[in-house]
Design a protein around this motif. Sequence first.
Motif, PDB file in Angstrom:
ATOM      1  N   TYR A  56      37.877  47.184  36.387  1.00  0.00           N
ATOM      2  CA  TYR A  56      37.311  45.941  36.911  1.00  0.00           C
ATOM      3  C   TYR A  56      37.798  44.754  36.073  1.00  0.00           C
ATOM      4  O   TYR A  56      38.163  43.705  36.622  1.00  0.00           O
ATOM      5  CB  TYR A  56      35.784  46.007  36.905  1.00  0.00           C
ATOM      6  CG  TYR A  56      35.143  44.921  37.745  1.00  0.00           C
ATOM      7  CD1 TYR A  56      34.966  45.093  39.115  1.00  0.00           C
ATOM      8  CD2 TYR A  56      34.746  43.719  37.169  1.00  0.00           C
ATOM      9  CE1 TYR A  56      34.390  44.094  39.892  1.00  0.00           C
ATOM     10  CE2 TYR A  56      34.176  42.707  37.944  1.00  0.00           C
ATOM     11  CZ  TYR A  56      33.995  42.911  39.302  1.00  0.00           C
ATOM     12  OH  TYR A  56      33.441  41.916  40.079  1.00  0.00           O
ATOM     13  N   ALA A  57      37.830  44.923  34.747  1.00  0.00           N
ATOM     14  CA  ALA A  57      38.362  43.864  33.880  1.00  0.00           C
ATOM     15  C   ALA A  57      39.833  43.618  34.178  1.00  0.00           C
ATOM     16  O   ALA A  57      40.306  42.474  34.162  1.00  0.00           O
ATOM     17  CB  ALA A  57      38.170  44.245  32.412  1.00  0.00           C
ATOM     18  N   SER A  58      40.579  44.693  34.464  1.00  0.00           N
ATOM     19  CA  SER A  58      41.987  44.573  34.834  1.00  0.00           C
ATOM     20  C   SER A  58      42.140  43.753  36.109  1.00  0.00           C
ATOM     21  O   SER A  58      43.038  42.898  36.221  1.00  0.00           O
ATOM     22  CB  SER A  58      42.589  45.966  35.020  1.00  0.00           C
ATOM     23  OG  SER A  58      43.861  45.904  35.634  1.00  0.00           O
ATOM     24  N   ASP A  59      41.269  43.992  37.082  1.00  0.00           N
ATOM     25  CA  ASP A  59      41.321  43.237  38.335  1.00  0.00           C
ATOM     26  C   ASP A  59      41.014  41.756  38.105  1.00  0.00           C
ATOM     27  O   ASP A  59      41.611  40.880  38.739  1.00  0.00           O
ATOM     28  CB  ASP A  59      40.331  43.827  39.346  1.00  0.00           C
ATOM     29  CG  ASP A  59      40.843  45.104  39.998  1.00  0.00           C
ATOM     30  OD1 ASP A  59      42.039  45.416  39.833  1.00  0.00           O
ATOM     31  OD2 ASP A  59      40.048  45.793  40.668  1.00  0.00           O
ATOM     32  N   ILE A  60      40.073  41.477  37.205  1.00  0.00           N
ATOM     33  CA  ILE A  60      39.771  40.075  36.868  1.00  0.00           C
ATOM     34  C   ILE A  60      41.019  39.394  36.323  1.00  0.00           C
ATOM     35  O   ILE A  60      41.394  38.297  36.745  1.00  0.00           O
ATOM     36  CB  ILE A  60      38.616  39.982  35.845  1.00  0.00           C
ATOM     37  CG1 ILE A  60      37.300  40.463  36.466  1.00  0.00           C
ATOM     38  CG2 ILE A  60      38.456  38.550  35.338  1.00  0.00           C
ATOM     39  CD1 ILE A  60      36.152  40.560  35.472  1.00  0.00           C
ATOM     40  N   GLU A  66      29.247  44.646  36.175  1.00  0.00           N
ATOM     41  CA  GLU A  66      28.582  44.044  35.014  1.00  0.00           C
ATOM     42  C   GLU A  66      29.249  44.481  33.719  1.00  0.00           C
ATOM     43  O   GLU A  66      29.489  43.661  32.823  1.00  0.00           O
ATOM     44  CB  GLU A  66      27.104  44.428  34.992  1.00  0.00           C
ATOM     45  CG  GLU A  66      26.277  43.748  36.071  1.00  0.00           C
ATOM     46  CD  GLU A  66      24.875  44.308  36.175  1.00  0.00           C
ATOM     47  OE1 GLU A  66      24.005  43.625  36.756  1.00  0.00           O
ATOM     48  OE2 GLU A  66      24.634  45.438  35.688  1.00  0.00           O
ATOM     49  N   MET A  67      29.581  45.770  33.621  1.00  0.00           N
ATOM     50  CA  MET A  67      30.229  46.284  32.416  1.00  0.00           C
ATOM     51  C   MET A  67      31.641  45.714  32.298  1.00  0.00           C
ATOM     52  O   MET A  67      32.097  45.367  31.204  1.00  0.00           O
ATOM     53  CB  MET A  67      30.278  47.812  32.487  1.00  0.00           C
ATOM     54  CG  MET A  67      30.651  48.487  31.169  1.00  0.00           C
ATOM     55  SD  MET A  67      29.357  48.341  29.926  1.00  0.00           S
ATOM     56  CE  MET A  67      30.231  47.420  28.674  1.00  0.00           C
ATOM     57  N   GLY A  68      32.325  45.590  33.429  1.00  0.00           N
ATOM     58  CA  GLY A  68      33.670  45.046  33.416  1.00  0.00           C
ATOM     59  C   GLY A  68      33.706  43.591  32.970  1.00  0.00           C
ATOM     60  O   GLY A  68      34.598  43.180  32.219  1.00  0.00           O
ATOM     61  N   TYR A  83      34.652  40.200  25.985  1.00  0.00           N
ATOM     62  CA  TYR A  83      34.980  40.729  24.662  1.00  0.00           C
ATOM     63  C   TYR A  83      36.485  40.625  24.415  1.00  0.00           C
ATOM     64  O   TYR A  83      36.928  40.276  23.308  1.00  0.00           O
ATOM     65  CB  TYR A  83      34.518  42.180  24.549  1.00  0.00           C
ATOM     66  CG  TYR A  83      34.448  42.696  23.131  1.00  0.00           C
ATOM     67  CD1 TYR A  83      33.276  42.597  22.393  1.00  0.00           C
ATOM     68  CD2 TYR A  83      35.563  43.275  22.522  1.00  0.00           C
ATOM     69  CE1 TYR A  83      33.209  43.069  21.088  1.00  0.00           C
ATOM     70  CE2 TYR A  83      35.497  43.743  21.213  1.00  0.00           C
ATOM     71  CZ  TYR A  83      34.329  43.637  20.505  1.00  0.00           C
ATOM     72  OH  TYR A  83      34.268  44.099  19.215  1.00  0.00           O
ATOM     73  N   ILE A  84      37.273  40.920  25.444  1.00  0.00           N
ATOM     74  CA  ILE A  84      38.728  40.814  25.330  1.00  0.00           C
ATOM     75  C   ILE A  84      39.129  39.392  24.952  1.00  0.00           C
ATOM     76  O   ILE A  84      39.984  39.171  24.086  1.00  0.00           O
ATOM     77  CB  ILE A  84      39.403  41.237  26.650  1.00  0.00           C
ATOM     78  CG1 ILE A  84      39.206  42.732  26.904  1.00  0.00           C
ATOM     79  CG2 ILE A  84      40.895  40.893  26.634  1.00  0.00           C
ATOM     80  CD1 ILE A  84      39.594  43.180  28.302  1.00  0.00           C
ATOM     81  N   ILE A  85      38.513  38.402  25.596  1.00  0.00           N
ATOM     82  CA  ILE A  85      38.822  36.997  25.299  1.00  0.00           C
ATOM     83  C   ILE A  85      38.501  36.681  23.839  1.00  0.00           C
ATOM     84  O   ILE A  85      39.282  36.022  23.139  1.00  0.00           O
ATOM     85  CB  ILE A  85      38.047  36.059  26.245  1.00  0.00           C
ATOM     86  CG1 ILE A  85      38.502  36.258  27.691  1.00  0.00           C
ATOM     87  CG2 ILE A  85      38.241  34.596  25.834  1.00  0.00           C
ATOM     88  CD1 ILE A  85      37.660  35.516  28.716  1.00  0.00           C
ATOM     89  N   ASN A  86      37.345  37.136  23.365  1.00  0.00           N
ATOM     90  CA  ASN A  86      36.941  36.874  21.980  1.00  0.00           C
ATOM     91  C   ASN A  86      37.898  37.500  20.980  1.00  0.00           C
ATOM     92  O   ASN A  86      38.198  36.905  19.932  1.00  0.00           O
ATOM     93  CB  ASN A  86      35.520  37.388  21.739  1.00  0.00           C
ATOM     94  CG  ASN A  86      34.465  36.491  22.343  1.00  0.00           C
ATOM     95  OD1 ASN A  86      34.630  35.284  22.413  1.00  0.00           O
ATOM     96  ND2 ASN A  86      33.368  37.081  22.798  1.00  0.00           N
ATOM     97  N   VAL A  87      38.399  38.697  21.286  1.00  0.00           N
ATOM     98  CA  VAL A  87      39.381  39.331  20.401  1.00  0.00           C
ATOM     99  C   VAL A  87      40.714  38.591  20.481  1.00  0.00           C
ATOM    100  O   VAL A  87      41.370  38.348  19.464  1.00  0.00           O
ATOM    101  CB  VAL A  87      39.564  40.819  20.770  1.00  0.00           C
ATOM    102  CG1 VAL A  87      40.764  41.424  20.029  1.00  0.00           C
ATOM    103  CG2 VAL A  87      38.297  41.609  20.444  1.00  0.00           C
ATOM    104  N   ALA A  88      41.089  38.182  21.696  1.00  0.00           N
ATOM    105  CA  ALA A  88      42.370  37.510  21.893  1.00  0.00           C
ATOM    106  C   ALA A  88      42.465  36.212  21.105  1.00  0.00           C
ATOM    107  O   ALA A  88      43.557  35.844  20.641  1.00  0.00           O
ATOM    108  CB  ALA A  88      42.600  37.240  23.381  1.00  0.00           C
ATOM    109  N   GLU A  89      41.366  35.520  20.944  1.00  0.00           N
ATOM    110  CA  GLU A  89      41.435  34.244  20.221  1.00  0.00           C
ATOM    111  C   GLU A  89      40.934  34.344  18.784  1.00  0.00           C
ATOM    112  O   GLU A  89      40.738  33.335  18.113  1.00  0.00           O
ATOM    113  CB  GLU A  89      40.691  33.155  20.981  1.00  0.00           C
ATOM    114  CG  GLU A  89      39.220  33.352  21.192  1.00  0.00           C
ATOM    115  CD  GLU A  89      38.634  32.201  22.008  1.00  0.00           C
ATOM    116  OE1 GLU A  89      39.394  31.319  22.447  1.00  0.00           O
ATOM    117  OE2 GLU A  89      37.403  32.189  22.183  1.00  0.00           O
TER     118      GLU A  89
END
Length: 538
Positions: free
Chosen positions: A321-325, A500-502, A508-514
């Motif tokens: 789901y995160a991948s689709d986003i 919701e989990m996605g 979280y991915i965004i927070n790690v990315a920056e």
Amino acid sequence: MKSKLIKVHPDDNVAIALVDLWQGDRLLFEGEEIIVLSDTQAKHKIAMVDLQPEDKIFMYGVLVGKAVSGIKKGDRLTTENVRHQASQTTQKTETTTWKAPDVSKWKDRTFMGYHRPDGQVGTANVWLFFPLVFCENRNVELLKDVFEKEFSFHKSAKQRQLLRNLIRGKDEDATVDFEEEETGIFDNIEVKFITHQGGCGGIRQDAVMLSKLLAGYVNNPNVAGATVLSLGCQNLQIDIFKKSLEAINPDIKKPVLIYEQQQEGTVDEMLNKIIRDSYEGIKKANEIKRQPAPLSKLKLGLECGGSDGFSGISANPALGYASDILAALGGSPILSEFPELCGVEQELVNRCVDDETATKFMALMKAYENAAEASGSGFDMNPSPGNIKDGLITDAMKSAGAAKKGGTSPIQAVLDYGEYVTKPGLNLLCTPGNDVESTTGMVGSGANVVVFTTGLGTPTGNPVAPIIKLSSNSTLAGRMPDIIDVDAGAVIKGEKTIPEMGEELFEYIINVAEGKIRSKADELDQDDFIPWKRGVSL
């Protein structure tokens, strides 16, 4: 009462145990009573109908095996009564439509990243040292000792004195008191080192493949510059590496310092020269600051390892789901591990945007499977002992869950190992199912962050890209909190939906990315690098 079973797809004829079940348990499931005929651990599967020998077994709506003996309704599936079987795919049969998730909340979001001259944006700022051939591993290790100990202020050898004097702007031969207290020198650059066992001794194709991988690491947006060591007589010549780098990025503007030992003189002379030059490059790279960048600049590696019977119903679909986003925002998710796509080829082929892309995928899959069979193995031998113990008893069963990492978006490109991601949207990358070889390959193809789902736990990290661990179950997250970043166990417990989990994972991915959050693998300094060697050794 919460159900003790889950059936992933309406067409499935097996269900997954969400909790341990015992012989004689009576369960009400989908309006009918199921009597459990044998003790069944959570994550394992039980038959929903009587199965005769050779009957097909379906999970996720696809063929995942066949019965080799009679299996009664309510009995457990095992490696003794089930064998791997997968559907055959020969062509694209339809073009699937995609309903993209609502991404309005992220449309104008940015992350703070490191902008590179070619337009890529990094989530980290790394100066990378590596050899073209294993003969230089010792020298890379010596440099690692010098730089890491000096930058972290531990005792080291004589080259450390040179580096410290350079840092202080003193005469190179000045004596140094190594015991005095210091604060950090650089706050905006990481110095990383990788070694490997390739570059010579194998077939020439392996050297070329390694050169493409290493060139991809240099071109990765997380890398600010690199120091490269060559012996001089190896298969992977400097010109081969340069051609690979030029093929990926003809106008690369990053500093790439290359040294050939057979032309440099003594080891000390070469190391001193490398230290001087690399220090200047590192100092300049430290001046690069994070700036806002659109989320479309993210290239997200999708990995799974140490999978269990819950991976395909919690962590992997949440990552999908995160991948689709990300795909909907114009970013580039990367799905690899071709042995773990066995059995779901038809769905993936139908998701390819054109016939050319579909044909390339089928050709790579067939060539890989043929090579595995020629070596006396095959995709059916892919599940590891840990997978089998936790309910993934056939490769197709494992694959059907593993493919969920790729979500449902159209496949924009199919890449062979060593090819670089250039297209937005979902990319398929041919790699082994081996965790580290696959992760190594995705980062070499441009991934600037990776999410790694696991049901059993694994420490895998990478020297260039942050690796985020997503657990399939809360028991693992509680037992190994030092390696798990995000827990998808709430899906199993019915506390969160997949979307919701996605969405939580995507934030979280965004927070790690920056750089707001460091991945657990980075905190542990887990830097794994294993190139895929396709050929024999000569």
